[in-house]
Design a protein around this motif. Structure first.
Motif, PDB file in Angstrom:
ATOM      1  N   GLU A  56     -76.067  38.664   3.572  1.00 30.62           N
ATOM      2  CA  GLU A  56     -76.241  38.825   2.124  1.00 30.62           C
ATOM      3  C   GLU A  56     -77.469  38.092   1.594  1.00 30.62           C
ATOM      4  N   THR A  57     -78.240  37.489   2.477  1.00 29.86           N
ATOM      5  CA  THR A  57     -79.575  37.023   2.093  1.00 29.86           C
ATOM      6  C   THR A  57     -80.645  37.806   2.857  1.00 29.86           C
ATOM      7  N   GLY A  58     -80.246  38.918   3.477  1.00 33.35           N
ATOM      8  CA  GLY A  58     -81.197  39.832   4.096  1.00 33.35           C
ATOM      9  C   GLY A  58     -81.788  39.366   5.410  1.00 33.35           C
ATOM     10  N   ARG A  59     -81.116  38.448   6.110  1.00 40.75           N
ATOM     11  CA  ARG A  59     -81.697  37.865   7.328  1.00 40.75           C
ATOM     12  C   ARG A  59     -81.190  38.496   8.617  1.00 40.75           C
ATOM     13  N   ILE A  60     -80.086  39.257   8.559  1.00 39.46           N
ATOM     14  CA  ILE A  60     -79.611  39.967   9.749  1.00 39.46           C
ATOM     15  C   ILE A  60     -79.247  41.388   9.356  1.00 39.46           C
ATOM     16  N   ASP A  61     -79.123  42.272  10.365  1.00 42.49           N
ATOM     17  CA  ASP A  61     -78.815  43.667  10.081  1.00 42.49           C
ATOM     18  C   ASP A  61     -77.298  43.891  10.071  1.00 42.49           C
ATOM     19  N   PRO A  62     -76.850  45.058   9.638  1.00 44.68           N
ATOM     20  CA  PRO A  62     -75.410  45.320   9.533  1.00 44.68           C
ATOM     21  C   PRO A  62     -74.648  45.142  10.837  1.00 44.68           C
ATOM     22  N   ASP A  63     -75.220  45.544  11.965  1.00 44.36           N
ATOM     23  CA  ASP A  63     -74.511  45.410  13.233  1.00 44.36           C
ATOM     24  C   ASP A  63     -74.287  43.947  13.608  1.00 44.36           C
ATOM     25  N   GLU A  64     -75.300  43.110  13.401  1.00 44.40           N
ATOM     26  CA  GLU A  64     -75.144  41.678  13.671  1.00 44.40           C
ATOM     27  C   GLU A  64     -74.089  41.072  12.743  1.00 44.40           C
ATOM     28  N   PHE A  65     -74.113  41.485  11.498  1.00 41.31           N
ATOM     29  CA  PHE A  65     -73.135  41.020  10.506  1.00 41.31           C
ATOM     30  C   PHE A  65     -71.719  41.368  10.941  1.00 41.31           C
ATOM     31  N   ALA A  66     -71.493  42.619  11.327  1.00 40.67           N
ATOM     32  CA  ALA A  66     -70.153  43.062  11.703  1.00 40.67           C
ATOM     33  C   ALA A  66     -69.653  42.314  12.936  1.00 40.67           C
ATOM     34  N   ALA A  67     -70.521  42.137  13.914  1.00 36.76           N
ATOM     35  CA  ALA A  67     -70.134  41.406  15.120  1.00 36.76           C
ATOM     36  C   ALA A  67     -69.787  39.958  14.793  1.00 36.76           C
ATOM     37  N   GLY A  68     -70.581  39.357  13.921  1.00 34.56           N
ATOM     38  CA  GLY A  68     -70.350  37.959  13.556  1.00 34.56           C
ATOM     39  C   GLY A  68     -69.070  37.758  12.778  1.00 34.56           C
ATOM     40  N   VAL A  69     -68.804  38.629  11.828  1.00 34.91           N
ATOM     41  CA  VAL A  69     -67.607  38.482  10.990  1.00 34.91           C
ATOM     42  C   VAL A  69     -66.334  38.724  11.800  1.00 34.91           C
ATOM     43  N   THR A  70     -66.323  39.769  12.610  1.00 28.46           N
ATOM     44  CA  THR A  70     -65.104  40.051  13.383  1.00 28.46           C
ATOM     45  C   THR A  70     -64.788  38.920  14.354  1.00 28.46           C
ATOM     46  N   THR A  71     -65.836  38.278  14.862  1.00 26.62           N
ATOM     47  CA  THR A  71     -65.622  37.144  15.765  1.00 26.62           C
ATOM     48  C   THR A  71     -65.180  35.899  14.996  1.00 26.62           C
ATOM     49  N   GLU A  72     -65.897  35.564  13.940  1.00 27.13           N
ATOM     50  CA  GLU A  72     -65.608  34.341  13.189  1.00 27.13           C
ATOM     51  C   GLU A  72     -64.214  34.359  12.564  1.00 27.13           C
TER      52      GLU A  72
END
Length: 217
Positions: A56-72
């Motif tokens: 949400e500050t534009g530093r990663i793409d949607p795929d990285e975001f989804a992988a990070g959230v599902t893991t965290e």
């Protein structure tokens, strides 16, 4: 008659999700988490999440975001399924939103301060026609500044050349409301359009009954 605080107000600063726009994400996340956390705890976790803040500050793409959230968050879904759901979390404007905004006198400067992203913002600003209703858009993935960080609010004050006490900030999240208060802004927690309108009426910014077909009695 306007109250003293309403008379001092020059800028109306709105959050988007949960205030002007309906979101389904909280309920979806709580369901995935199986009741392990409360709504307020989920909000705190979301606002502090590294992949959320990065996306949400534009530093990663949607795929990285989804992988990070599902893991965290240890979600019971695959990243692709999460991303499909997340993209649809913006469901539409609360009824009466655009009508309410047209009732705000032009003497007030209108702005949004939103934690958003590339998947949601185009729909909000264009498809839902919310963009033209505001003079300024302070959107996290475009500014690189995110609530509840003080710099997100300070950026608004600097950009609009106004004092904190001249800003009325409306947000559905207590963490963000408290952050704005610490900087000296007038700040109120509201959930949805009815509460948003009630605050504006109580402060004398719009008139009771001025919105056709809407009743707050």
């Amino acid at each position: 008659m306007k109250t003293a605080r309403a008379t001092d107000t020059r800028v109306l600063l709105f959050d988007v999700g949960g205030v002007l726009v309906e979101l389904t994400g909280v309920e979806t996340m709580l369901e995935w988490l199986g009741g392990r956390v409360s709504r307020d705890e989920l909000w705190r976790m979301w606002l502090e999440s590294k992949p959320v803040r990065a996306f949400e500050t534009g530093r990663i793409d949607p795929d990285e975001f989804a992988a990070g959230v599902t893991t965290e968050f240890r979600l019971p879904v695959e990243p692709k399924q999460f991303l499909t759901s997340f993209t649809g979390w913006v469901t539409g404007l609360y009824p009466g939103t655009l009508e309410m905004l047209t009732q705000i006198p032009r003497s007030y400067r209108r702005a949004v301060l939103s934690n958003s992203n590339s998947l949601h913002w185009t729909r909000v600003v264009s498809d839902l026609q919310l963009g033209p209703a505001f003079d300024h858009h302070f959107v996290s993935h475009l500014t690189g500044r995110i609530k509840p960080d003080a710099e997100a609010f300070e950026h608004v004050l600097q950009s609009m050349n106004c004092k904190p006490e001249q800003v009325l900030f409306l947000d559905d999240n207590t963490v963000n409301v408290d952050a704005a208060k610490r900087l000296g802004m007038q700040s109120v927690r509201v959930l949805g359009m009815d509460e948003t309108k009630r605050v504006l009426i109580e402060r004398g910014i719009i008139e009771r009954g001025s919105i056709q077909g809407q009743s707050l009695d």
